[in-house]
Write an enzyme that holds these catalytic residues in place. Structure first.
Site, PDB file in Angstrom:
ATOM      1  N   LEU A  33       0.820  -1.211   0.000  1.00 28.01           N
ATOM      2  CA  LEU A  33       0.000   0.000   0.000  1.00 28.01           C
ATOM      3  C   LEU A  33       0.850   1.255   0.000  1.00 28.01           C
ATOM      4  CD1 LEU A  33      -2.736  -1.048   2.591  1.00 28.01           C
ATOM      5  CD2 LEU A  33      -3.012  -0.871   0.119  1.00 28.01           C
ATOM      6  N   GLY A  34       2.007   1.194   0.642  1.00 29.72           N
ATOM      7  CA  GLY A  34       2.836   2.391   0.663  1.00 29.72           C
ATOM      8  C   GLY A  34       4.043   2.244   1.555  1.00 29.72           C
ATOM      9  N   GLY A  36       6.273   4.033   4.453  1.00 24.45           N
ATOM     10  CA  GLY A  36       6.351   5.084   5.458  1.00 24.45           C
ATOM     11  C   GLY A  36       7.801   5.309   5.820  1.00 24.45           C
ATOM     12  N   ALA A  37       8.028   6.225   6.744  1.00 27.34           N
ATOM     13  CA  ALA A  37       9.392   6.522   7.161  1.00 27.34           C
ATOM     14  C   ALA A  37      10.008   5.306   7.860  1.00 27.34           C
ATOM     15  CB  ALA A  37       9.393   7.726   8.086  1.00 27.34           C
ATOM     16  N   GLY A  39       8.782   1.963   7.734  1.00 24.31           N
ATOM     17  CA  GLY A  39       8.451   0.626   7.282  1.00 24.31           C
ATOM     18  C   GLY A  39       7.519   0.670   6.091  1.00 24.31           C
ATOM     19  N   VAL A  41       3.773  -0.576   4.406  1.00 23.62           N
ATOM     20  CA  VAL A  41       2.424  -1.013   4.752  1.00 23.62           C
ATOM     21  C   VAL A  41       1.874  -1.896   3.637  1.00 23.62           C
ATOM     22  CG1 VAL A  41       0.106  -0.280   5.420  1.00 23.62           C
ATOM     23  CG2 VAL A  41       2.069   1.123   6.036  1.00 23.62           C
ATOM     24  N   ASP A 145       2.873  15.327  11.725  1.00 24.39           N
ATOM     25  CA  ASP A 145       3.176  15.204  10.296  1.00 24.39           C
ATOM     26  C   ASP A 145       1.898  15.220   9.454  1.00 24.39           C
ATOM     27  OD1 ASP A 145       4.695  14.978   8.054  1.00 24.39           O
ATOM     28  OD2 ASP A 145       5.251  12.888   8.343  1.00 24.39           O
TER      29      ASP A 145
END
Lengths: 323, 243
Positions: A33-34, A36-37, A39, A41, A145
């Protein structure tokens, strides 16, 4: 940043079964899915149905995010972050990857939604965001954020959801995770102390970002004038001018103050109602202007209907005449 | 309760040292004194640096973090590296404490996930409230010259982040090579970084890169600071973490 070392867990392939070492739950990866900083997802299938699984490398930072998610899940009456299920370790090839499981939010990115459905949604979704922020702030947290990438619009009726709450910080501490464009420290317009006005600055920058999808860099000096100039040169932003300025310069202490002014702005069609709004108290104004608005709308609808009717009759008449 | 002070040396450079002591050895020495050495390598776009290995080794032996960045990403990186290094040092300490409680072969990862949250809270708490001293070493050799405005921005940005913390901060700034000697002090210990724009334009760069001597000077500066303060203050546990 070079990401090669950070995201070793970034490529868990389709179909991989992640089994937790402690709780023994199994999650079958469907897609990424994407990133992140901290890890990656993934969408995964489990006994609970579809869930989102974040796989990281660093136990401490993953645990830190879990702390936040747990706290947010406790907030009654409001859905803030994604619902948290569990945290566990996944051991593969002798390496241990901490991961946690949360609700899968099946939504559309904020700006793509606005582009598809119309720019009037921008204001409405910001109202939702500000209301949720006010709840978060009341609970003693600041989002940190806040940016479009961390916001999704889900379901019908469309509802704004928060995706990544990793930057969420206790009020009074310092914001550790931020994105320059949305960070008031970057623009020289304030500190990185976690306080409601920090999030409200980011909210203003999200609205600005909607008009400038490519974003822009800070000037050498006088950011405030620079940002105001950007606002004035955009037809989308101009109506929000006063509110944006106040948010950018930290004039709002509470999310609800900003929300109320935005709400009033969205209701206003002519300058006359503004004059009246100022004299009465906030709560009653809201109701009143809502009423006036409704009246106005009914009247407007009537006019349109009448006009349409006349036009139809006239057309029929013309057509009839043609024959 | 006094929580102690974290001591960091932040080295900002773009390449290999070519004069004086071995910087990797000096970093190891700094670590013995309880300091952490972090290194940021500033790259040109499309540049492959030969100094890569040295940058990594200095940070490794200095118990710190290294990061290679392009000049435009510097601001974000400087504050992040400093933060990360703080967390790492604190984690190192907590790790030791845990081992005394749980047994020498136990790590944070051996705790069940539910218990880890509490450890994280302690680390976060210390990172927020501990005092921090950062001695910044800036490579001002010729190739760094045009990157210096970006370095200045990054340092101001660092001070915004650190001043948003609850704990106290102190900074000191050194440039190498200096005009007259290998290493030149630009700014003595101060809690405020806001005046650095007055210092920066004065920087003049030379051809050599005495990274080792610069690190040695940084250690001396820390030692002097300590002796000035005398033995009255208990500087807390972090000093032990290097030994």
């Amino acid at each position: 940043m070079t990401d090669s070392s950070k995201n070793q867990a970034a490529n868990v392939s389709y179909g991989t079964k992640i089994r937790g070492k402690w709780n023994n739950e199994c999650y079958q990866i469907e897609k990424r899915l994407g990133n992140g900083a901290l890890g990656t997802v993934y969408l995964a299938n489990s006994r609970k149905g579809h869930v989102a699984v974040k796989v990281g490398n660093d136990t401490m930072s993953i645990s830190s995010e879990v702390n936040v998610l747990k706290q947010l899940s406790k907030v009654q009456g409001s859905v803030l972050g994604p619902f948290f299920y569990e945290m566990d370790d996944w051991e593969v090839n002798g390496k241990r990857h901490p991961f946690y499981v949360m609700e899968y939010i099946h939504g559309e990115p904020l700006f793509s939604f606005i582009q598809r459905r119309g720019k009037e949604w921008l204001g409405i979704l910001m109202l939702q965001l500000l209301r949720d922020l006010s709840v978060l702030h009341r609970e003693g947290w600041v989002f940190g954020d806040l940016k479009p990438d961390n916001l999704l619009v889900e379901g019908a009726p469309p509802k704004m959801r928060w995706l990544d709450v990793g930057g969420t910080t206790v009020i009074g501490r310092s914001v550790k995770e931020f994105t320059e464009f949305f960070d008031r420290g970057y623009w020289g317009l304030g500190s990185r102390v976690a306080e409601p006005s920090y999030d409200l600055f980011s909210t203003a920058m999200i609205i600005i970002n909607a008009a400038y999808p490519k974003r822009f860099d800070r000037p050498k000096e006088n950011s405030e004038a620079y940002l105001m100039n950007k606002i004035d040169s955009s037809s989308i932003l101009k109506p929000y001018r006063t509110i944006l300025r106040k948010a950018l310069t930290g004039k709002y202490q509470h999310a609800l103050d900003m929300r109320n002014e935005l709400f009033t702005l969205l209701q206003e069609d002519n300058p006359k109602s503004t004059a009246r709004v100022k004299t009465t108290s906030r709560v009653t104004t809201r109701k009143q202007s809502k009423k006036t608005k409704n009246h106005k709308r009914t009247r407007w609808v009537e006019t349109v209907l009448l006009f349409a009717l006349i036009l139809t009759i006239y057309t029929l008449y013309l057509v009839g005449y043609g024959f | 309760m006094k929580k102690g002070t974290l001591r960091q040396i932040l080295l900002i450079t773009d390449g290999c040292s070519n004069q004086g002591e071995d910087p990797v050895a000096m970093a190891a020495l700094a670590r013995e004194y309880g300091m952490t050495v972090n290194v940021i390598g500033v790259l040109e776009e499309n540049e492959r640096t030969d100094g890569l290995k040295e940058i990594e080794n200095i940070a490794l032996s200095g118990g710190g973090i290294h990061q290679l960045v392009y000049a435009r990403q510097l601001s974000h990186t400087v504050q992040m590296v400093t933060r990360k290094a703080m967390t790492q040092t604190i984690q190192g300490f907590i790790h030791k404490e845990l081992q005394t409680i749980l047994g020498s072969d136990k790590e944070i990862e051996d705790l069940p996930p539910e218990k880890r949250g509490q450890v994280v809270e302690v680390v976060d708490d210390l990172g927020e409230t501990m005092d921090l001293e950062v001695l910044i070493l800036i490579d001002t050799s010729a190739s760094m010259q045009h990157k210096l405005p970006t370095v200045e921005d990054a340092l101001l940005d660092l001070s915004i982040s650190l001043h948003s913390r609850i704990g106290q901060n102190e900074y000191s700034l050194y440039a190498f090579p200096g005009r007259k000697k290998q290493v030149e002090r630009l700014m003595d210990w101060t809690p405020q970084m806001k005046d650095i724009h007055k210092i920066f334009p004065k920087l003049s760069s030379g051809g050599v890169t005495p990274t080792g001597p610069a690190l040695k000077e940084a250690i001396d500066a820390y030692q002097k600071k300590r002796s000035k303060r005398g033995m009255l203050e208990d500087d807390g546990f972090i000093e032990e973490s290097g030994s």
